[in-house]
Scaffold this active site. Structure first.
Site, PDB file in Angstrom:
ATOM      1  N   GLY A 187       0.803  -1.231   0.000  1.00  8.03           N
ATOM      2  CA  GLY A 187       0.000   0.000   0.000  1.00  8.03           C
ATOM      3  C   GLY A 187       0.831   1.274   0.000  1.00  8.03           C
ATOM      4  O   GLY A 187       0.289   2.361   0.186  1.00  8.03           O
ATOM      5  N   LYS A 205       7.836  18.830  -3.525  1.00 10.59           N
ATOM      6  CA  LYS A 205       8.263  19.138  -2.146  1.00 10.59           C
ATOM      7  C   LYS A 205       9.559  19.947  -2.155  1.00 10.59           C
ATOM      8  O   LYS A 205       9.712  20.923  -1.413  1.00 10.59           O
ATOM      9  CB  LYS A 205       8.447  17.829  -1.359  1.00 10.59           C
ATOM     10  N   GLY A 302       1.275   8.782   5.838  1.00  9.74           N
ATOM     11  CA  GLY A 302       0.474   8.019   6.793  1.00  9.74           C
ATOM     12  C   GLY A 302      -0.478   8.926   7.555  1.00  9.74           C
ATOM     13  O   GLY A 302      -0.229  10.128   7.700  1.00  9.74           O
TER      14      GLY A 302
HETATM   15  N1  HSE Z   1       3.562   9.372  -1.848  1.00  7.27           N
HETATM   16  C1  HSE Z   1       4.421  10.113  -0.984  1.00  7.27           C
HETATM   17  C2  HSE Z   1       5.628   9.274  -0.627  1.00  7.27           C
HETATM   18  C3  HSE Z   1       3.780  10.575   0.277  1.00  7.27           C
HETATM   19  O1  HSE Z   1       5.763   8.141  -1.090  1.00  7.27           O
HETATM   20  O2  HSE Z   1       6.473   9.768   0.100  1.00  7.27           O
HETATM   21  C4  HSE Z   1       2.905  11.750   0.064  1.00  7.27           C
HETATM   22  O3  HSE Z   1       3.614  12.792  -0.538  1.00  7.27           O
END
Ligand code: HSE
Length: 437
Positions: A187, A205, A302
């Site tokens: 998941g 980010k 999470g």
């Molecule tokens: N999908 C991202 C990750 C988390 O795998 O770090 C949410 O930005």
């Protein structure tokens, strides 16, 4: 004092986690804040589930604008994601004079500059701790904790899915495809994993934290994105033998010529703390002039960790709700009229060290030809080994270079590939020492 009235948009993993956090920790939060927080309204496509999660004291709707336009909402918490409905909701909420808390990195990376401008006009806060590295308070650190420093560079593992895949490939010798399947079973990766594995999520980010570090507008459109899907287990093994790990890093650095803004697989020495970050965990290392190097580590996704960041923002909004704009932390850490349009360096102009793997005929003089090409561009070799004899006549040569301009390494690679005794395209992976100063 009146409670702060929250309107929640989206009751998925993070939205549900935010409601649960408030249910579990309301007393502790009120003890810190001296004021209650209540979710007056929530909107989501799944009314039944939303009612089940929020309970009967929250007005539920399947129309987000019932929340956005409601008079009994002080802060809109946008947890829908994406840049269509979420953007409309955020822009309209701002026009309605509501503060925003969002976890939406894509929205801010692509439209943050315009959203912050609108927010300033309407004198509302836009908070986004949960948008970068989940629960890790990296936005708070950059905007406030490190505010007395010139920030020099940031290097971060800011996509947990990719880090999990790379950890699996190294620990178990899995191929990329098998490691991705495993991430999907657990998941961590979406059915369509492109966004995570091709560096887009990390790029969103990185663009946000780069702007915060250097006091620029957000420059996502100029961020270099290279993911991990082309990585071969072989290179992870060779890197390990040479004392390195391969991580998908977001790197941003201020240089006299401009800002480097890049996401790509990177060899880093195994002795660095970042090299020890495994699985879905995130970590961000910040180099600044006064404090030196600091490292922020924790869960990057999470329900609980992300809700922790969302709620910290709601707490800040509550404290500063009635403050004049000048008492609030600026949206991008620096006063908006002091943001600088520093150019983002094209990749050809960045400086890095490099890992090269060359398959070539195992004959006298081949190594010399390759070394001569690098020497002609003034590229110094740090290590050079012959690896994995492919068959009797050919071998693989792994070269680690000292730092050079990317333009020069690319020119050298083109010339190496043109050598008659080089048998296949050269593999190139960037390498960073991440030296603490
Ligand atoms: N999908 C991202 C990750 C988390 O795998 O770090 C949410 O930005």
């Amino acid at each position: 004092m009146q409670p702060l009235r929250i309107g929640l948009l989206g009751i998925g993993t993070v939205g549900g986690g935010t409601v649960k956090l408030l249910q579990n920790n309301a007393d502790e939060i009120t003890r810190r804040l001296g004021r209650e927080l209540i979710i007056t309204r929530a909107a989501s496509r799944n009314i039944e589930r939303t009612r089940e999660i929020c309970g009967h004291n929250t007005l539920i709707s399947d129309d987000i604008f019932d929340v956005v336009n409601a008079p009994d909402v002080d802060v809109v918490v946008e947890l829908i994601g994406g840049t269509t409905v979420a953007k409309d909701a955020v822009v309209q909420s701002i026009k309605n004079g509501k503060h925003i808390v969002t976890a939406n990195k894509k929205l801010l990376a692509e439209y943050g500059n315009e959203i912050f401008q609108q927010a300033a006009v309407h004198n509302v806060m836009v908070m986004y701790e949960a948008a970068v590295a989940g629960g890790i308070p990296i936005i708070k650190a950059l905007r406030e904790g490190l505010a007395a420093n010139h920030i020099e560079s940031i290097a971060g593992i800011i996509n947990g899915t990719s880090n999990f895949i790379l950890s699996e490939m190294r620990a178990n010798g899995s191929t990329f495809t098998d490691a991705l399947k495993q991430a999907q079973i657990l998941g961590y990766a979406e059915a369509d994993p492109t966004f995570d594995i091709e560096g887009h999520d990390a790029g969103h980010k990185l663009s946000i934290i780069s702007a915060l570090a250097f006091g620029t507008p957000i420059n996502f459109s100029q961020c270099y994105l290279e993911g991990i899907s082309h990585l071969e287990s072989l290179d992870i093994c060779y890197a390990e033998e040479l004392g390195y790990r391969i991580k998908l890093l977001g790197i941003t650095r201020k240089t006299p010529e401009g800002i480097e803004l890049r996401v790509h697989p990177t060899l880093i020495p195994e002795s660095r703390l970042l090299a020890k970050v495994e699985g879905v965990m995130n970590a961000v290392s910040v180099q600044a002039d006064m404090i030196g190097q600091t490292l922020y580590y924790g869960a990057g996704a999470g329900a609980g960790p992300t809700a922790s960041a969302v709620m910290a923002d709601i707490i800040d909004v509550t404290r500063l709700q009635n403050a004049e704009a000048s008492y609030r932390v600026p949206y991008l850490a620096f006063q908006s009229n002091s943001l600088q349009n520093i150019s983002i360096l094209p990749m050809d102009e960045i400086t890095s060290s490099y890992y090269l793997r060359v398959s070539a005929c195992d004959e006298p003089g081949v190594l010399g030809e390759i070394a001569n090409i690098l020497a002609a561009e003034n590229i110094s070799i740090e290590a050079l080994i012959q690896k994995g004899i492919i068959n009797k006549e050919s071998a693989e040569i792994v070269i680690l270079t000292h730092s050079t301009k990317e333009r020069l390494i690319k020119q050298s690679i083109a010339r190496i590939q043109a050598l008659p005794r080089v048998l296949s395209p050269v593999t190139m992976i960037r390498m960073e020492s991440l030296h603490p100063r």
